[in-house]
Motif scaffolding. Sequence first.
Motif, PDB file in Angstrom:
ATOM      1  N   LYS A  55      22.488  13.076   3.715  1.00  0.00           N
ATOM      2  CA  LYS A  55      23.836  13.578   3.957  1.00  0.00           C
ATOM      3  C   LYS A  55      24.480  12.727   5.042  1.00  0.00           C
ATOM      4  O   LYS A  55      23.847  12.417   6.058  1.00  0.00           O
ATOM      5  N   ASP A  56      25.738  12.346   4.812  1.00  0.00           N
ATOM      6  CA  ASP A  56      26.473  11.514   5.781  1.00  0.00           C
ATOM      7  C   ASP A  56      25.686  10.259   6.132  1.00  0.00           C
ATOM      8  O   ASP A  56      25.613   9.854   7.298  1.00  0.00           O
ATOM      9  N   ASP A  57      25.055   9.670   5.108  1.00  0.00           N
ATOM     10  CA  ASP A  57      24.330   8.405   5.246  1.00  0.00           C
ATOM     11  C   ASP A  57      23.073   8.529   6.108  1.00  0.00           C
ATOM     12  O   ASP A  57      22.585   7.535   6.645  1.00  0.00           O
ATOM     13  N   ARG A  58      22.558   9.743   6.266  1.00  0.00           N
ATOM     14  CA  ARG A  58      21.324   9.959   7.016  1.00  0.00           C
ATOM     15  C   ARG A  58      20.368  10.822   6.191  1.00  0.00           C
ATOM     16  O   ARG A  58      20.790  11.757   5.524  1.00  0.00           O
ATOM     17  N   TYR A  59      19.081  10.488   6.292  1.00  0.00           N
ATOM     18  CA  TYR A  59      18.063  11.237   5.580  1.00  0.00           C
ATOM     19  C   TYR A  59      17.552  12.388   6.455  1.00  0.00           C
ATOM     20  O   TYR A  59      17.618  12.327   7.687  1.00  0.00           O
ATOM     21  N   PHE A  60      17.027  13.417   5.802  1.00  0.00           N
ATOM     22  CA  PHE A  60      16.500  14.570   6.526  1.00  0.00           C
ATOM     23  C   PHE A  60      15.495  15.296   5.635  1.00  0.00           C
ATOM     24  O   PHE A  60      15.419  15.055   4.427  1.00  0.00           O
ATOM     25  N   ALA A  61      14.696  16.168   6.241  1.00  0.00           N
ATOM     26  CA  ALA A  61      13.755  17.002   5.488  1.00  0.00           C
ATOM     27  C   ALA A  61      14.432  18.334   5.193  1.00  0.00           C
ATOM     28  O   ALA A  61      14.647  19.127   6.106  1.00  0.00           O
ATOM     29  N   PRO A  62      14.791  18.615   3.933  1.00  0.00           N
ATOM     30  CA  PRO A  62      15.567  19.822   3.632  1.00  0.00           C
ATOM     31  C   PRO A  62      14.794  21.122   3.823  1.00  0.00           C
ATOM     32  O   PRO A  62      15.402  22.188   3.896  1.00  0.00           O
ATOM     33  N   GLN A 237      18.642  -0.264  13.527  1.00  0.00           N
ATOM     34  CA  GLN A 237      18.878   0.679  12.446  1.00  0.00           C
ATOM     35  C   GLN A 237      18.890   2.084  13.041  1.00  0.00           C
ATOM     36  O   GLN A 237      17.924   2.522  13.658  1.00  0.00           O
ATOM     37  N   GLY A 238      20.003   2.783  12.866  1.00  0.00           N
ATOM     38  CA  GLY A 238      20.186   4.074  13.501  1.00  0.00           C
ATOM     39  C   GLY A 238      19.204   5.126  13.039  1.00  0.00           C
ATOM     40  O   GLY A 238      18.479   4.955  12.055  1.00  0.00           O
ATOM     41  N   ARG A 239      19.204   6.239  13.738  1.00  0.00           N
ATOM     42  CA  ARG A 239      18.289   7.325  13.449  1.00  0.00           C
ATOM     43  C   ARG A 239      18.456   7.824  12.015  1.00  0.00           C
ATOM     44  O   ARG A 239      19.556   8.139  11.570  1.00  0.00           O
ATOM     45  N   ASN A 240      17.344   7.873  11.311  1.00  0.00           N
ATOM     46  CA  ASN A 240      17.257   8.427   9.956  1.00  0.00           C
ATOM     47  C   ASN A 240      18.177   7.730   8.947  1.00  0.00           C
ATOM     48  O   ASN A 240      18.597   8.320   7.954  1.00  0.00           O
ATOM     49  N   LYS A 241      18.458   6.450   9.186  1.00  0.00           N
ATOM     50  CA  LYS A 241      19.225   5.663   8.222  1.00  0.00           C
ATOM     51  C   LYS A 241      18.361   5.175   7.064  1.00  0.00           C
ATOM     52  O   LYS A 241      18.889   4.696   6.060  1.00  0.00           O
ATOM     53  N   SER A 242      17.063   5.266   7.209  1.00  0.00           N
ATOM     54  CA  SER A 242      16.148   4.967   6.112  1.00  0.00           C
ATOM     55  C   SER A 242      15.148   6.105   5.994  1.00  0.00           C
ATOM     56  O   SER A 242      14.928   6.878   6.935  1.00  0.00           O
ATOM     57  N   LEU A 243      14.531   6.200   4.830  1.00  0.00           N
ATOM     58  CA  LEU A 243      13.631   7.306   4.528  1.00  0.00           C
ATOM     59  C   LEU A 243      12.215   6.992   5.034  1.00  0.00           C
ATOM     60  O   LEU A 243      11.894   5.861   5.369  1.00  0.00           O
ATOM     61  N   TRP A 244      11.384   8.000   5.078  1.00  0.00           N
ATOM     62  CA  TRP A 244       9.971   7.892   5.438  1.00  0.00           C
ATOM     63  C   TRP A 244       9.183   8.524   4.288  1.00  0.00           C
ATOM     64  O   TRP A 244       9.672   9.400   3.590  1.00  0.00           O
TER      65      TRP A 244
END
Length: 365
Positions: A55-62, A237-244
Amino acid sequence: MTSSVCCRSCILLLSFLLLFFGGCSPQEKRNFSEDVWEKAVSQTQETDFYAPHKKDDRYFAPWMKMPDKNFLDVLGWKFFSKTNYTKEERAFLPKILPHALARIQETRGDFILWIGHNTFLVRTGEQYWLTDPIFSKRALIPKRKTPPALTLKELNTLVKAPNIIISHNHYDHLDRGSIKGLPKASRVFVPKGLAVMVKKMNKPHTLEMDWWEEKNLSPGIKLVCLPTQHWSMRINQGRNKSLWAAWLLITPATTFYFGGDTGYFKGFKETRKKYPGIDYAFIATTAYHPRWFMHYQHMNIPEAVKGFKELGAKYFIPTQWGTFHLGSEPAGFPGLELKRFIQARNLGPSRFKIMDIGGILKISP
């Protein structure tokens, strides 16, 4: 003003900010509870493992939002979270077995070699797989406590074009010098958001994958990208701009789970539901102290063993211990604590493959 006086002044100022602006006093830090944490995990929903996670170009754990942390939190950990360790615990490190290249050249069949940290070389059939390669003396700042079992030159002598798996962009997992030094012909598999960066590291054959995405690479060989509970960030590379991610490598003879970094979550159970029959589970045992700071993104030893059991894997290979001092605990402490845990709980020691650096574990059919 001398440099030492400046340093002391900065520490005093930061300590003042820490005490008066919430760096060391949020409720989470004062009252962290293992029971509360376990309950929070139990309340997450398995369906969220398949939910949108960008969301908003950032990845997260839903399934669970990562607690907000800032620079003062880091300082609170470094300056105010003190844990006492015995002399044995501070000194313990994995053994280092020499002449890895010569021993590999004499080894027939499939094997696993621990190079150090999260870097493993796996030979399965005619293919070589290399995980999170780091051969550098430092992971940006932390310095190695133990050398890699192979040098880059030795590895390149042995393997002309390995398959490389990257779990995420942190410096101890994605090391620019190591990636650039590996053969240009290597195939590299990365989570979403990392292909452009890695291609610039002289690796044109780089493929991005998303959670639950599968790739059939050759007859009988499949690679699966899996969710983990972590985060990402680099200077450029900003925070959570790529996945893990974690990875599952399925071959005709053996199935490997490469865990990467993760906190404990129900994803282990979900992975077993979709992909039963895992043989070797490479699970991180590192940087879990202090728990108030690390619990979301890193598992302690009981959680790592619990995750292993939930995966239903035959063998547990602990990773990421004994090379860099990343958490409050000494670099080698997780390996020692795992040994103690196995003994105290009367667990089958043959299922836990606590390797030496440079150790070669032959894979039985």
